[in-house]
Design a protein around this motif. Structure first.
Motif, short mmCIF file in Angstrom:
data_model
loop_
_atom_site.label_atom_id
_atom_site.label_comp_id
_atom_site.label_asym_id
_atom_site.label_seq_id
_atom_site.Cartn_x
_atom_site.Cartn_y
_atom_site.Cartn_z
N GLN A 115 0.84 -1.19 0.00
CA GLN A 115 0.00 0.00 0.00
C GLN A 115 0.89 1.25 0.00
OE1 GLN A 115 -3.22 -0.16 -0.23
NE2 GLN A 115 -3.85 1.95 0.09
N VAL A 116 0.68 2.10 -0.99
CA VAL A 116 1.47 3.33 -1.09
C VAL A 116 0.73 4.46 -0.38
CG1 VAL A 116 2.44 5.02 -2.67
CG2 VAL A 116 2.44 2.60 -3.28
N GLN A 117 1.45 5.21 0.39
CA GLN A 117 0.89 6.41 1.03
C GLN A 117 1.63 7.62 0.48
OE1 GLN A 117 1.24 5.52 5.25
NE2 GLN A 117 -0.90 4.86 5.28
N LEU A 118 0.85 8.65 0.14
CA LEU A 118 1.41 9.86 -0.45
C LEU A 118 1.06 11.05 0.42
CD1 LEU A 118 0.24 9.23 -4.13
CD2 LEU A 118 2.49 8.74 -3.16
N LYS A 119 2.01 11.95 0.58
CA LYS A 119 1.75 13.16 1.36
C LYS A 119 2.33 14.35 0.63
CE LYS A 119 2.00 15.30 5.88
NZ LYS A 119 0.57 15.71 5.71
N GLU A 120 1.46 15.32 0.34
CA GLU A 120 1.88 16.54 -0.32
C GLU A 120 2.26 17.61 0.69
OE1 GLU A 120 -1.80 14.90 -2.55
OE2 GLU A 120 -1.16 15.26 -0.48
N SER A 121 3.15 18.50 0.27
CA SER A 121 3.51 19.66 1.07
C SER A 121 3.99 20.76 0.14
CB SER A 121 4.60 19.31 2.09
OG SER A 121 5.78 18.89 1.44
N GLY A 122 4.09 21.97 0.69
CA GLY A 122 4.64 23.07 -0.08
C GLY A 122 3.62 24.07 -0.60
N GLY A 123 2.34 23.80 -0.38
CA GLY A 123 1.34 24.75 -0.83
C GLY A 123 1.36 26.02 0.01
N GLY A 124 0.60 27.01 -0.43
CA GLY A 124 0.54 28.26 0.32
C GLY A 124 -0.07 29.37 -0.50
N CYS A 135 5.85 15.71 -3.04
CA CYS A 135 5.00 14.55 -2.81
C CYS A 135 5.90 13.44 -2.29
CB CYS A 135 4.32 14.12 -4.10
SG CYS A 135 3.42 12.56 -3.99
N ALA A 136 5.78 13.14 -1.01
CA ALA A 136 6.61 12.11 -0.39
C ALA A 136 5.83 10.81 -0.32
CB ALA A 136 7.03 12.55 1.00
N ALA A 137 6.45 9.73 -0.76
CA ALA A 137 5.79 8.43 -0.79
C ALA A 137 6.40 7.48 0.21
CB ALA A 137 5.88 7.83 -2.19
N SER A 138 5.55 6.60 0.74
CA SER A 138 6.03 5.53 1.60
C SER A 138 5.29 4.25 1.23
CB SER A 138 5.81 5.85 3.08
OG SER A 138 4.43 6.07 3.33
N GLY A 139 5.97 3.12 1.35
CA GLY A 139 5.37 1.86 0.96
C GLY A 139 5.47 1.65 -0.54
N GLY A 140 5.34 0.44 -0.99
CA GLY A 140 5.39 0.16 -2.41
C GLY A 140 6.78 0.31 -2.99
N THR A 141 6.87 0.20 -4.30
CA THR A 141 8.14 0.33 -5.01
C THR A 141 8.10 1.64 -5.77
OG1 THR A 141 8.15 -2.08 -5.24
CG2 THR A 141 9.75 -0.83 -6.54
N PHE A 142 8.47 2.70 -5.08
CA PHE A 142 8.30 4.05 -5.61
C PHE A 142 8.93 4.23 -6.98
CE2 PHE A 142 7.61 8.54 -5.42
CZ PHE A 142 8.74 9.12 -6.00
N SER A 143 10.12 3.68 -7.16
CA SER A 143 10.87 3.95 -8.38
C SER A 143 10.18 3.43 -9.63
CB SER A 143 12.28 3.37 -8.28
OG SER A 143 12.22 1.96 -8.13
N THR A 144 9.23 2.52 -9.49
CA THR A 144 8.53 1.96 -10.66
C THR A 144 7.23 2.68 -10.97
OG1 THR A 144 7.27 0.33 -9.41
CG2 THR A 144 9.50 -0.31 -10.13
N TYR A 145 6.78 3.54 -10.07
CA TYR A 145 5.47 4.16 -10.25
C TYR A 145 5.52 5.36 -11.19
CZ TYR A 145 3.73 1.47 -6.27
OH TYR A 145 3.34 0.46 -5.43
N VAL A 146 4.42 5.59 -11.88
CA VAL A 146 4.16 6.87 -12.53
C VAL A 146 3.54 7.76 -11.46
CG1 VAL A 146 2.92 8.09 -14.34
CG2 VAL A 146 3.74 5.75 -14.74
N ILE A 147 4.07 8.95 -11.32
CA ILE A 147 3.57 9.90 -10.33
C ILE A 147 3.02 11.11 -11.07
CG2 ILE A 147 4.08 11.29 -8.30
CD1 ILE A 147 4.52 8.34 -7.80
#
Length: 117
Positions: free
Chosen positions: A1-10, A22-34
């Protein structure tokens, strides 16, 4: 299960810049299309930009030349550098991830970007 968290807005004035992360945790990040999507009040969520695992990029026409997407697989993070911001860029920006040849099925909670005129 991939979890994504955005930051930097304002809040930024027209013509200014912001960098979203966009920071990701879980899964194989390097293979994903983001991808980054955005949704302004009363409108449909729309595609902004995407980057493949080979760093092939795509942009919505309205942001070409102003926004740049990049990824750092070592940090499991994707960035969206937004320059020359316009009031019409105001929206909640969402990060999304997918395996190639599938639909975006992992989404972050979003980060608000407000551009004042």
């Amino acid at each position: 299960q991939v979890q994504l968290k955005e930051s930097g807005g304002g809040l930024v004035q027209a013509g200014g810049s912001l960098r979203l992360s966009c920071a990701a945790s879980g899964g194989t990040f390097s293979t994903y299309v983001i991808a980054w999507f955005r949704q302004a009040p009363g409108t449909e969520r729309e595609f902004v930009s995407s980057i493949s695992w080979k760093s092939i990029t795509n942009y919505q026409d309205s942001v070409k030349g102003r926004f740049t997407i990049s990824r750092d697989n070592a940090k499991n993070t994707v960035y969206l550098q937004m320059n020359s911001l316009k009031p019409e860029d105001t929206a909640v920006y969402y990060c999304a991830a997918k395996d190639p040849h599938t639909t975006y099925n992992y989404w972050g909670q979003g980060t608000q970007v407000t551009v004042s005129s």
